[in-house]
Design a protein around this motif. Sequence first.
Motif, PDB file in Angstrom:
ATOM      1  N   GLN A 129       0.820  -1.215   0.000  1.00  0.00           N
ATOM      2  CA  GLN A 129       0.000   0.000   0.000  1.00  0.00           C
ATOM      3  C   GLN A 129       0.854   1.265   0.000  1.00  0.00           C
ATOM      4  O   GLN A 129       0.442   2.299   0.540  1.00  0.00           O
ATOM      5  N   GLY A 130       2.043   1.176  -0.570  1.00  0.00           N
ATOM      6  CA  GLY A 130       2.868   2.357  -0.677  1.00  0.00           C
ATOM      7  C   GLY A 130       4.126   2.278   0.157  1.00  0.00           C
ATOM      8  O   GLY A 130       4.407   1.266   0.801  1.00  0.00           O
ATOM      9  N   GLU A 131       4.892   3.375   0.155  1.00  0.00           N
ATOM     10  CA  GLU A 131       6.161   3.414   0.872  1.00  0.00           C
ATOM     11  C   GLU A 131       6.014   4.100   2.229  1.00  0.00           C
ATOM     12  O   GLU A 131       5.231   5.040   2.389  1.00  0.00           O
ATOM     13  N   ILE A 132       6.793   3.587   3.185  1.00  0.00           N
ATOM     14  CA  ILE A 132       6.870   4.190   4.518  1.00  0.00           C
ATOM     15  C   ILE A 132       8.344   4.378   4.836  1.00  0.00           C
ATOM     16  O   ILE A 132       9.164   3.498   4.570  1.00  0.00           O
ATOM     17  N   GLU A 133       8.689   5.520   5.403  1.00  0.00           N
ATOM     18  CA  GLU A 133      10.060   5.769   5.824  1.00  0.00           C
ATOM     19  C   GLU A 133      10.105   5.701   7.349  1.00  0.00           C
ATOM     20  O   GLU A 133       9.356   6.405   8.035  1.00  0.00           O
ATOM     21  N   ALA A 134      10.962   4.823   7.862  1.00  0.00           N
ATOM     22  CA  ALA A 134      11.042   4.602   9.303  1.00  0.00           C
ATOM     23  C   ALA A 134      12.475   4.723   9.773  1.00  0.00           C
ATOM     24  O   ALA A 134      13.401   4.263   9.091  1.00  0.00           O
ATOM     25  N   LEU A 135      12.665   5.323  10.940  1.00  0.00           N
ATOM     26  CA  LEU A 135      14.005   5.415  11.512  1.00  0.00           C
ATOM     27  C   LEU A 135      14.477   4.065  12.030  1.00  0.00           C
ATOM     28  O   LEU A 135      15.680   3.782  12.045  1.00  0.00           O
ATOM     29  N   ARG A 136      13.533   3.250  12.459  1.00  0.00           N
ATOM     30  CA  ARG A 136      13.862   1.925  12.985  1.00  0.00           C
ATOM     31  C   ARG A 136      12.832   0.910  12.495  1.00  0.00           C
ATOM     32  O   ARG A 136      11.664   1.259  12.299  1.00  0.00           O
ATOM     33  N   VAL A 137      13.275  -0.328  12.333  1.00  0.00           N
ATOM     34  CA  VAL A 137      12.378  -1.406  11.898  1.00  0.00           C
ATOM     35  C   VAL A 137      12.578  -2.610  12.805  1.00  0.00           C
ATOM     36  O   VAL A 137      13.721  -3.037  13.042  1.00  0.00           O
ATOM     37  N   VAL A 138      11.481  -3.160  13.316  1.00  0.00           N
ATOM     38  CA  VAL A 138      11.515  -4.368  14.137  1.00  0.00           C
ATOM     39  C   VAL A 138      10.910  -5.511  13.331  1.00  0.00           C
ATOM     40  O   VAL A 138       9.731  -5.463  12.963  1.00  0.00           O
ATOM     41  N   ALA A 139      11.701  -6.523  13.029  1.00  0.00           N
ATOM     42  CA  ALA A 139      11.205  -7.716  12.343  1.00  0.00           C
ATOM     43  C   ALA A 139      10.612  -8.653  13.390  1.00  0.00           C
ATOM     44  O   ALA A 139      11.328  -9.346  14.103  1.00  0.00           O
ATOM     45  N   ALA A 140       9.288  -8.635  13.484  1.00  0.00           N
ATOM     46  CA  ALA A 140       8.575  -9.442  14.484  1.00  0.00           C
ATOM     47  C   ALA A 140       7.755 -10.518  13.794  1.00  0.00           C
ATOM     48  O   ALA A 140       6.603 -10.765  14.149  1.00  0.00           O
ATOM     49  N   THR A 141       8.364 -11.153  12.815  1.00  0.00           N
ATOM     50  CA  THR A 141       7.654 -12.153  12.018  1.00  0.00           C
ATOM     51  C   THR A 141       7.716 -13.556  12.617  1.00  0.00           C
ATOM     52  O   THR A 141       7.170 -14.497  12.039  1.00  0.00           O
ATOM     53  N   GLY A 142       8.404 -13.707  13.752  1.00  0.00           N
ATOM     54  CA  GLY A 142       8.356 -14.962  14.490  1.00  0.00           C
ATOM     55  C   GLY A 142       9.239 -16.060  13.928  1.00  0.00           C
ATOM     56  O   GLY A 142       9.919 -15.890  12.917  1.00  0.00           O
ATOM     57  N   PRO A 143       9.196 -17.234  14.583  1.00  0.00           N
ATOM     58  CA  PRO A 143      10.060 -18.349  14.174  1.00  0.00           C
ATOM     59  C   PRO A 143       9.460 -19.250  13.096  1.00  0.00           C
ATOM     60  O   PRO A 143      10.152 -20.062  12.512  1.00  0.00           O
TER      61      PRO A 143
ATOM     62  N   GLU B  66      22.973  -4.287  11.994  1.00  0.00           N
ATOM     63  CA  GLU B  66      22.590  -3.095  11.224  1.00  0.00           C
ATOM     64  C   GLU B  66      21.863  -2.137  12.173  1.00  0.00           C
ATOM     65  O   GLU B  66      20.769  -2.434  12.651  1.00  0.00           O
ATOM     66  N   GLN B  67      22.482  -0.999  12.468  1.00  0.00           N
ATOM     67  CA  GLN B  67      21.893  -0.074  13.430  1.00  0.00           C
ATOM     68  C   GLN B  67      20.488   0.333  12.990  1.00  0.00           C
ATOM     69  O   GLN B  67      20.281   0.757  11.851  1.00  0.00           O
ATOM     70  N   GLY B  68      19.536   0.182  13.894  1.00  0.00           N
ATOM     71  CA  GLY B  68      18.153   0.528  13.606  1.00  0.00           C
ATOM     72  C   GLY B  68      17.284  -0.649  13.211  1.00  0.00           C
ATOM     73  O   GLY B  68      16.062  -0.502  13.078  1.00  0.00           O
ATOM     74  N   ILE B  69      17.889  -1.820  13.020  1.00  0.00           N
ATOM     75  CA  ILE B  69      17.134  -3.037  12.707  1.00  0.00           C
ATOM     76  C   ILE B  69      17.130  -3.943  13.923  1.00  0.00           C
ATOM     77  O   ILE B  69      18.171  -4.181  14.545  1.00  0.00           O
ATOM     78  N   TYR B  70      15.946  -4.471  14.259  1.00  0.00           N
ATOM     79  CA  TYR B  70      15.795  -5.333  15.434  1.00  0.00           C
ATOM     80  C   TYR B  70      15.051  -6.607  15.044  1.00  0.00           C
ATOM     81  O   TYR B  70      14.225  -6.607  14.125  1.00  0.00           O
ATOM     82  N   PHE B  71      15.332  -7.687  15.774  1.00  0.00           N
ATOM     83  CA  PHE B  71      14.625  -8.955  15.606  1.00  0.00           C
ATOM     84  C   PHE B  71      13.911  -9.305  16.911  1.00  0.00           C
ATOM     85  O   PHE B  71      14.449  -9.095  18.000  1.00  0.00           O
ATOM     86  N   LEU B  72      12.717  -9.860  16.785  1.00  0.00           N
ATOM     87  CA  LEU B  72      11.947 -10.248  17.967  1.00  0.00           C
ATOM     88  C   LEU B  72      11.167 -11.526  17.675  1.00  0.00           C
ATOM     89  O   LEU B  72      10.626 -11.705  16.584  1.00  0.00           O
ATOM     90  N   GLY B  73      11.123 -12.420  18.659  1.00  0.00           N
ATOM     91  CA  GLY B  73      10.331 -13.640  18.546  1.00  0.00           C
ATOM     92  C   GLY B  73      11.082 -14.834  18.003  1.00  0.00           C
ATOM     93  O   GLY B  73      10.503 -15.914  17.847  1.00  0.00           O
ATOM     94  N   LEU B  74      12.387 -14.678  17.727  1.00  0.00           N
ATOM     95  CA  LEU B  74      13.158 -15.789  17.193  1.00  0.00           C
ATOM     96  C   LEU B  74      13.544 -16.771  18.296  1.00  0.00           C
ATOM     97  O   LEU B  74      13.687 -16.378  19.457  1.00  0.00           O
ATOM     98  N   PRO B  75      13.739 -18.042  17.966  1.00  0.00           N
ATOM     99  CA  PRO B  75      14.206 -19.008  18.966  1.00  0.00           C
ATOM    100  C   PRO B  75      15.547 -18.579  19.547  1.00  0.00           C
ATOM    101  O   PRO B  75      16.429 -18.114  18.817  1.00  0.00           O
ATOM    102  N   GLU B  76      15.681 -18.709  20.851  1.00  0.00           N
ATOM    103  CA  GLU B  76      16.938 -18.423  21.545  1.00  0.00           C
ATOM    104  C   GLU B  76      17.399 -16.974  21.338  1.00  0.00           C
ATOM    105  O   GLU B  76      18.589 -16.684  21.406  1.00  0.00           O
ATOM    106  N   LEU B  77      16.473 -16.058  21.122  1.00  0.00           N
ATOM    107  CA  LEU B  77      16.865 -14.656  20.970  1.00  0.00           C
ATOM    108  C   LEU B  77      17.631 -14.194  22.203  1.00  0.00           C
ATOM    109  O   LEU B  77      18.684 -13.574  22.103  1.00  0.00           O
ATOM    110  N   THR B  78      17.082 -14.500  23.375  1.00  0.00           N
ATOM    111  CA  THR B  78      17.816 -14.281  24.626  1.00  0.00           C
ATOM    112  C   THR B  78      17.910 -15.567  25.436  1.00  0.00           C
ATOM    113  O   THR B  78      18.891 -15.801  26.120  1.00  0.00           O
ATOM    114  N   ASN B  79      16.883 -16.410  25.366  1.00  0.00           N
ATOM    115  CA  ASN B  79      16.879 -17.694  26.061  1.00  0.00           C
ATOM    116  C   ASN B  79      15.830 -18.599  25.415  1.00  0.00           C
ATOM    117  O   ASN B  79      15.240 -18.230  24.396  1.00  0.00           O
TER     118      ASN B  79
END
Length: 416
Positions: free
Chosen positions: A120-134, A371-384
């Motif tokens: 639905q178009g372009e978005i410009e973001a300072l930070r992106v969190v990839a929360a697409t899971g495992p 990559e500064q500004g890119i984050y991952f969330l929900g991956l296996p063993e991300l922290t534990n």
Amino acid sequence: MTAEKIDTLVIGAGQAGIAMSEHLTQMGVPHLVLERNRIAERWRSERWDSLVANGPAWHDRFPGLEFDDIAPEVFPPKERMAKYFEDYAALIDAPVRTNVEVTCVKRCEGRPGFIVITSQGEIEALRVVAATGPFQKPSFPAIVPDTAGITQLHSSAYKNPGQLPQGAVLVVGGGASGSQIAEELQRAGRKVFLSIGEHYRPPRAYRQRDYVWWLGVLGKWDEIKVQAKKKHVAFAVSGYDGGKTIDFRRFGHAGITVLGMTQAYEDGVLHIAGDLAANIAEGDRAYLDVLREADAYVTRNGIDLPPEPGAWNMLPDPACIADPVRTLDLRAENVTSIIWATGFKFDFSWLQVAAFDEQGQPFHKRGISAEQGIYFLGLPELTNRASSFIYGCWYDAKYIATHIGVQRNYVSYQKT
């Protein structure tokens, strides 16, 4: 056309994305959550009909909302889990946009942030969190060719026994998915073969406490005092049928033919590894270790939990374990379907940034990527080991949101 601008963009509105939204809101971070389908879509359309949560309702939830229609010890069915995340998104007023697919994320040139190309178009973001899971892309080995005339499904495409053609079924994978599907098919009157590899098999419950409780009090979610385990070992525990311990000997006695790992296919015959005894023994070892640690914890802390001597008893080996099958003639056994309950692999092809290692895996520390500004969330063993579970991703999201808040403070600093 000018791109829409936002501070932080969260990709995915499953458990990870909703948790991230809550913590970003609390930090005062302007953000959007994009979801290509509906909130918690994978719970609805990419799971089988009888799926329930792997943990009881008192545990498999976020701190801010309890289930109001399910008893604490019950394992919520998949549709109720999807509704839970919808309700939670409404509760926190999460800025979710559904039916928006992200096709590309790339760094801006000459200015901070990222260009995010969506349906639905372009978005410009300072930070992106990839929360697409495992559970991103179904993964199974190309062992049986399409020309074999066998219906082959990944567990994410399986719905119920009536979906399959008449005949016997081979289920490959001894984790929660494969075990539950195999038992469901056997109860539906199908002849079932279950091929298992290495697995971690804890008790579903012990001494009147569910395993998720023991994971917590014994420190097993954090694994600080636990020796490192092999990666990608199936986690053989589920809430199916009220939450019984997965027991491959019980499966064998019920009529399921338990096999070792499926290795190769040749002229209609599957060759099975000679690892079944070792896999069963390793599963037993893990099971008994939990019982021993639990008993020691009860004694050390003087807790009034009744002994459960019956939990230590093992069934005798059924014939399929005592004398393992090494070759399986699919036609002779009338096997018409194979369900591959063999897990998933990542698909970050849309994330075109320097956030991956040489093997193409996310390169991060506690979800903060290279990559500064890119984050991952929900991956296996991300922290534990809790990171890909409902319980764990909420706390990981809090850590990442805090980091984003700190980075915003650095950027906004001006010398007076």
